[in-house]
Motif scaffolding. Sequence first.
Motif, PDB file in Angstrom:
ATOM      1  N   UNK A  35      17.924 -35.275  32.485  1.00  0.00           N
ATOM      2  CA  UNK A  35      19.351 -35.043  32.651  1.00  0.00           C
ATOM      3  C   UNK A  35      19.568 -34.574  34.083  1.00  0.00           C
ATOM      4  N   UNK A  36      20.423 -35.261  34.799  1.00  0.00           N
ATOM      5  CA  UNK A  36      20.671 -34.932  36.209  1.00  0.00           C
ATOM      6  C   UNK A  36      22.018 -34.224  36.338  1.00  0.00           C
ATOM      7  N   UNK A  37      21.955 -33.022  36.859  1.00  0.00           N
ATOM      8  CA  UNK A  37      23.119 -32.159  37.048  1.00  0.00           C
ATOM      9  C   UNK A  37      23.754 -32.490  38.402  1.00  0.00           C
ATOM     10  N   UNK A  38      25.062 -32.545  38.451  1.00  0.00           N
ATOM     11  CA  UNK A  38      25.743 -32.801  39.723  1.00  0.00           C
ATOM     12  C   UNK A  38      25.821 -31.553  40.602  1.00  0.00           C
ATOM     13  N   UNK A  39      25.614 -30.367  40.014  1.00  0.00           N
ATOM     14  CA  UNK A  39      25.632 -29.113  40.780  1.00  0.00           C
ATOM     15  C   UNK A  39      24.213 -28.760  41.231  1.00  0.00           C
ATOM     16  N   UNK A  40      24.118 -28.117  42.363  1.00  0.00           N
ATOM     17  CA  UNK A  40      22.828 -27.624  42.864  1.00  0.00           C
ATOM     18  C   UNK A  40      22.412 -26.423  42.024  1.00  0.00           C
ATOM     19  N   UNK A  41      21.190 -26.427  41.520  1.00  0.00           N
ATOM     20  CA  UNK A  41      20.703 -25.350  40.654  1.00  0.00           C
ATOM     21  C   UNK A  41      19.520 -24.598  41.255  1.00  0.00           C
ATOM     22  N   UNK A  59      29.698 -26.370  29.827  1.00  0.00           N
ATOM     23  CA  UNK A  59      28.832 -27.519  30.110  1.00  0.00           C
ATOM     24  C   UNK A  59      28.898 -27.887  31.590  1.00  0.00           C
ATOM     25  N   UNK A  60      27.838 -28.450  32.094  1.00  0.00           N
ATOM     26  CA  UNK A  60      27.779 -28.887  33.490  1.00  0.00           C
ATOM     27  C   UNK A  60      28.345 -30.301  33.607  1.00  0.00           C
ATOM     28  N   UNK A  61      28.638 -30.689  34.822  1.00  0.00           N
ATOM     29  CA  UNK A  61      28.945 -32.090  35.099  1.00  0.00           C
ATOM     30  C   UNK A  61      27.612 -32.768  35.342  1.00  0.00           C
ATOM     31  N   UNK A  62      27.331 -33.806  34.552  1.00  0.00           N
ATOM     32  CA  UNK A  62      26.046 -34.488  34.663  1.00  0.00           C
ATOM     33  C   UNK A  62      26.236 -35.964  34.962  1.00  0.00           C
ATOM     34  N   UNK A  63      25.180 -36.564  35.494  1.00  0.00           N
ATOM     35  CA  UNK A  63      25.162 -38.000  35.719  1.00  0.00           C
ATOM     36  C   UNK A  63      25.103 -38.672  34.342  1.00  0.00           C
ATOM     37  N   UNK A  64      25.893 -39.706  34.106  1.00  0.00           N
ATOM     38  CA  UNK A  64      25.838 -40.377  32.802  1.00  0.00           C
ATOM     39  C   UNK A  64      24.408 -40.817  32.464  1.00  0.00           C
TER      40      UNK A  64
END
Length: 171
Positions: A35-41, A59-64
């Motif tokens: 799962x790829x998160x659009x925010x830097x973690x 929930x985070x914004x994630x790449x589909x």
Amino acid sequence: MSDHRVLVVFFSRTGTTRMLASTLARMLSADLEEICDLAERRGPFAYLRCLVDSWRKRPAEIVPAGLDAAQYDLVVVGTPVWAGSASAPVRAYLLENRSKFRQVAFFCSFGGLGSQAAFAEMRALAGKAPVAQCNVRAAEVRRGAVGALLVLFVSALKRHLADHEALEWTC
């Protein structure tokens, strides 16, 4: 196991859950998706963002997702535990895919407490009970001391798929 399609999907901030997911995918002959998160973690401020997301159950914004969960007999979802919660990217994945799951199983890596609360949250987000779940201390993963535990978890998953029985297993 070859008659059943299995997907192992995970989020990992530090690489610990990634190691577990990769091992599980090999043991299950499963497809693997991160799962790829659009925010830097990464970094101290990003760590604080992780905590705030957990406290707020946001929930985070994630790449589909690239793989369609509906095409799998079993989706095994892995998360690090953040402040007693599932990670924000996993929260988003479960919400986005809950109608596609035939069967789910959960695993998590954790440093202290909170794995059972994270599993309860994942169960609610997925909209169904897992056929099995496994929690692993991050320190044990780094030491390479989780082989026996993963063998038990994988055995429970394979047994469930072979028998099609309502089995709920926790390690």
